[in-house]
Design a protein around this motif. Structure first.
Motif, PDB file in Angstrom:
ATOM      1  N   GLY A   1      32.653  39.438  33.535  1.00 44.29           N
ATOM      2  CA  GLY A   1      33.336  40.472  32.762  1.00 44.29           C
ATOM      3  C   GLY A   1      34.474  41.112  33.528  1.00 44.29           C
ATOM      4  O   GLY A   1      35.563  41.316  32.989  1.00 44.29           O
ATOM      5  N   ASP A   2      34.234  41.419  34.806  1.00 43.07           N
ATOM      6  CA  ASP A   2      35.300  42.015  35.632  1.00 43.07           C
ATOM      7  C   ASP A   2      36.457  41.033  35.808  1.00 43.07           C
ATOM      8  O   ASP A   2      37.630  41.433  35.837  1.00 43.07           O
ATOM      9  CB  ASP A   2      34.746  42.408  37.007  1.00 43.07           C
ATOM     10  CG  ASP A   2      33.794  43.595  36.917  1.00 43.07           C
ATOM     11  OD1 ASP A   2      33.886  44.342  35.921  1.00 43.07           O
ATOM     12  OD2 ASP A   2      32.959  43.747  37.822  1.00 43.07           O
ATOM     13  N   MET A   3      36.116  39.757  35.949  1.00 46.57           N
ATOM     14  CA  MET A   3      37.169  38.745  36.111  1.00 46.57           C
ATOM     15  C   MET A   3      38.055  38.689  34.867  1.00 46.57           C
ATOM     16  O   MET A   3      39.289  38.634  34.960  1.00 46.57           O
ATOM     17  CB  MET A   3      36.524  37.375  36.382  1.00 46.57           C
ATOM     18  CG  MET A   3      37.501  36.246  36.662  1.00 46.57           C
ATOM     19  SD  MET A   3      38.153  35.442  35.170  1.00 46.57           S
ATOM     20  CE  MET A   3      36.672  34.655  34.534  1.00 46.57           C
ATOM     21  N   LEU A   4      37.430  38.714  33.687  1.00 48.60           N
ATOM     22  CA  LEU A   4      38.203  38.629  32.447  1.00 48.60           C
ATOM     23  C   LEU A   4      39.048  39.879  32.215  1.00 48.60           C
ATOM     24  O   LEU A   4      40.079  39.839  31.555  1.00 48.60           O
ATOM     25  CB  LEU A   4      37.256  38.394  31.268  1.00 48.60           C
ATOM     26  CG  LEU A   4      36.578  37.017  31.213  1.00 48.60           C
ATOM     27  CD1 LEU A   4      35.554  36.983  30.096  1.00 48.60           C
ATOM     28  CD2 LEU A   4      37.603  35.906  31.026  1.00 48.60           C
ATOM     29  N   LYS A   5      38.597  41.027  32.753  1.00 47.78           N
ATOM     30  CA  LYS A   5      39.361  42.268  32.603  1.00 47.78           C
ATOM     31  C   LYS A   5      40.556  42.323  33.547  1.00 47.78           C
ATOM     32  O   LYS A   5      41.490  43.091  33.326  1.00 47.78           O
ATOM     33  CB  LYS A   5      38.457  43.471  32.864  1.00 47.78           C
ATOM     34  CG  LYS A   5      37.391  43.692  31.798  1.00 47.78           C
ATOM     35  CD  LYS A   5      36.461  44.837  32.205  1.00 47.78           C
ATOM     36  CE  LYS A   5      35.304  44.968  31.226  1.00 47.78           C
ATOM     37  NZ  LYS A   5      34.337  45.998  31.679  1.00 47.78           N
TER      38      LYS A   5
END
Length: 702
Positions: free
Chosen positions: A517-521
């Motif tokens: 999730g952090d990567m996609l954000k």
């Protein structure tokens, strides 16, 4: 015209066949006796005649010894790869029976090594759970060997027998080329203590059967020995490679069993300790059995299934599941793995129902439970049904239901435990699974959003992307460029027909430490994934990639090296198929530029060097040859080059140098990325300290 010629040829061939003699009678049928079928179609029994088939033969002999250890007989096995091309396997178990088999009148040794589908593993009298069960292993290896010698210590004596390509006899000398006389029957040798039992098998594989470049792999043998020592706790396996010189012996022995195996396989920090999910159940199976008259009769047989599974969750996101039936690895899974996955998912779904962790409308699927999971799935049962002789898939149907029931019960008990120490770990684990579920939904929404966009909607791609014009995905190249300053120069230097540019601002997110999730954000990571257009993670589609090459182009300094490392981490973790396909590269910009004064014949006006060592060599060369040059220019970054220089040295396919990123060993690459980029600081600190002693101070960019 060529199509016409092909059609005429077919018609002519058909006419010839129509007038061919109908010579197809019973006398034309070929009956292969004994082991002839194995030599005629070896791949049917061992999979292939290359290195894989060679190793399969070795596994068949080793597994016979391991089956004895599994049954409680023998505590050690010695395996030696000889300098003469032989393989020697020694155990100290019960030894192959040497008495006469009543139906054939042959000794037990001769039956085992010359008769297909013969052995002690068809009923329940000698073995309850074994790796071999088709009764063809030893006889197949014998058929495919130019020489096989077997010695058995049993009944107070040494019994010996030799074979050439499956035919029993006597060799007059050493090695497979010694004179051979066919002769049936065991030879009784020297006396030994009655308490001494065991089997020694030495064989030379037949060069008429196997490919010339096929050779035994010591690394695969050691991996198999290590794996077996985990599966049979307490068993000692000595592996010696004496093919060159005296050889070195490596010993494998693990008393911790599959608990130790799961710890060995895991490469991330532990979220839970290794949990053992164990149980036993019974089922009834209808199988053909030999009756007193020798006829096959369908009989209901009660089977005992032992389930022993070690599971461990870590802080990472990768999944490693190893499965075994008795001692045989099943790399393609089967009913036991299907049961494990079903039981695990049911346990999490049931346990989360009574908590507030899962919101309304959210669901848990198998992939959520597997994130960060390392598991060793082992089941033991008599006469398991495999799909094929290579035993890669378990097919016994009742196993799935029974394993699922045991796993669900054991895992639910852990997740719903009221013990304070267990309860905290269980909640952390359930939070990880719920987090994986939400990240999966976010990733799916991101992919679906990408798929809805068409190629004509240029606004869907990041505005900073300088795309190329060619629709040919294989020919196109994407340069990921560090910084906006280098982008302007690169935009002029590129060939816009097939070269695209995507600038990134400084150092991207370290995805080894971050969640999906952090990567996609993260804007930079999301832009890279969006531009490549093939998705990420398990759903990455290599064929959907918009570019045939992805090239990292960063400054030739420590910051540039760090950026390349961060990009490599992103691609390895979330777009690994692109790396495995050899489509990810790193550009190699020059470090220095010489401008020659009145260059001599054979020299260009400008000469570039890419390393400090090359720079020193060029200085020495020019000095020796009397070639004058201006003060060399040292490039600190890509922005110091003009467009012509950048194109000539770094971007033009005619002159540039690219370094391809490859993955020769996925497990080792995982370990290195975790060490360099992961959360655990201690191994990284040790690596840096060790490297500091070999670093020359003048190489530090300060």
């Amino acid at each position: 015209m060529s199509w016409g010629l092909d059609i005429v040829g077919v018609v002519q061939t058909g006419t010839n066949v129509a007038h061919a003699p109908r010579d197809y009678e019973a006398k034309n049928l070929l009956v292969l006796e004994g082991l002839e079928a194995v030599r005629k179609r070896p791949a049917m029994y061992i999979g292939s005649t290359d290195t894989r088939g060679l190793m399969h033969c070795l596994w068949e002999i080793i597994d016979n010894s391991v089956d004895e250890a599994l049954a409680g007989y023998g505590e050690s096995i010695e395996i030696t790869l000889g300098a003469d091309g032989s393989v020697l396997v020694v155990d100290h178990a019960r030894g192959i029976p040497v008495d006469k088999e009543p139906r054939t009148g042959l000794s037990g040794v001769e039956v085992v090594y010359t008769k297909l589908h013969a052995g002690g593993k068809f009923g329940n009298s000698s073995y309850n759970a074994t790796g071999g069960l088709h009764g063809v292993g030893a006889s197949v290896v014998n058929a495919l060997s130019s020489r096989l010698d077997v010695e058995v210590d049993r009944n107070g004596a040494v019994w010996a027998m030799s074979f050439r390509r499956g035919v029993p006899g006597v060799f007059d000398g050493e090695g497979p080329d010694a004179p051979f006389t066919p002769q049936s029957g065991l030879r009784k040798g020297k006396r030994v203590n009655k308490a001494v039992t065991g089997t020694r098998v030495q064989y030379w594989t037949d060069k008429q059967i196997f490919l010339a470049d096929a050779e035994l792999s010591i690394s695969h043998l050691q991996d198999r020995a290590r794996q077996t020592s985990f599966l049979v706790p307490g068993l000692r396996i000595d592996v010696t490679d004496a093919r060159q010189g005296e050889g070195v012996t490596e010993t494998f022995q693990h008393d911790g069993g599959i608990t130790e195996f799961a710890d060995y396989l895991a490469h991330d920090a532990p979220l839970t300790d290794v949990l053992r999910l164990q149980g036993q159940d019974t089922f009834t199976e209808t199988v053909p059995m030999l009756d007193a008259t020798g006829a096959m009769t369908a009989t209901d047989v009660d089977r005992i299934l032992d389930v022993d599974i070690a599971v461990r969750w870590g802080t990472g996101y990768d999944t490693a599941v190893k499965s075994f039936v008795n001692i045989i690895a099943t790399p393609k899974g089967g009913t036991h793995v299907q049961g494990f996955e079903r039981g695990l998912t049911r346990a999490f779904v049931k346990s989360l129902e009574g908590t507030r962790l899962l919101k309304s409308g959210e669901e848990i699927i198998k992939d959520d439970c597997h994130e960060g999971l390392t598991a060793v799935v082992t089941v033991r049962l008599a006469e398991p049904q495999f799909e094929g002789q290579t035993k890669e898939v378990l097919g016994t149907p009742p196993v799935q239901r029974l394993v699922a029931r045991i796993v669900e019960a054991e895992m639910t008990e852990f997740l719903t435990s009221n013990k304070a120490s267990v309860k905290a770990v269980a909640r952390t684990l359930m939070e990880k699974v719920v987090g994986a579920s939400r990240t999966r939904v976010q990733a799916r929404a991101h992919r679906e959003n990408q798929r809805r966009k068409t190629a004509l909607e240029s606004s869907t791609l990041p505005p900073k992307l300088k795309d190329c014009r060619t629709p040919d995905g294989e020919r196109s190249e994407l340069f990921i460029v560090e910084g906006d300053s280098a982008l302007g120069t690169a935009n002029v230097a590129r060939n816009s027909e097939f070269q695209a540019l995507l600038p990134i601002r400084g150092k991207i997110l370290n995805v080894q430490r971050a969640s999906v999730g952090d990567m996609l954000k993260n804007a930079e990571c999301a832009s890279i994934i969006q531009v490549i257009g093939a998705g990420s993670g398990r759903t990455f589609d290599l064929d959907a990639s918009r570019y045939g090459k992805v090239i990292f182009m960063a400054d030739a300094d420590s910051d540039g090296a760090h950026i390349r490392c961060l990009l490599a981490t992103l691609f390895f973790r979330y777009m690994r198929p692109l790396v495995e396909a050899g489509k990810v590269y790193s550009a190699v910009p020059p470090l220095h530029r010489f401008e020659l004064i009145r260059p001599k014949r054979g020299y260009e006006k400008y000469v570039y060097t890419y390393t400090d060592a090359e720079y020193q060599r060029k200085v020495a060369e020019f000095t020796k040859k009397g070639q004058a040059f201006k003060e060399p220019q040292r490039y600190k970054g890509l922005g110091e080059m003009d467009a012509h220089q950048l194109a000539d040295t770094t971007m033009s396919p005619r002159h540039r140098t690219l370094r391809r990123l490859t993955v020769d060993d996925g497990a080792e690459a995982d370990r290195v990325f975790e060490m360099l980029m992961g959360n655990d600081v201690a191994p990284r600190k040790q690596f840096i300290v060790q490297g500091a002693y070999s670093l020359e101070s003048d190489r530090i960019d300060a």
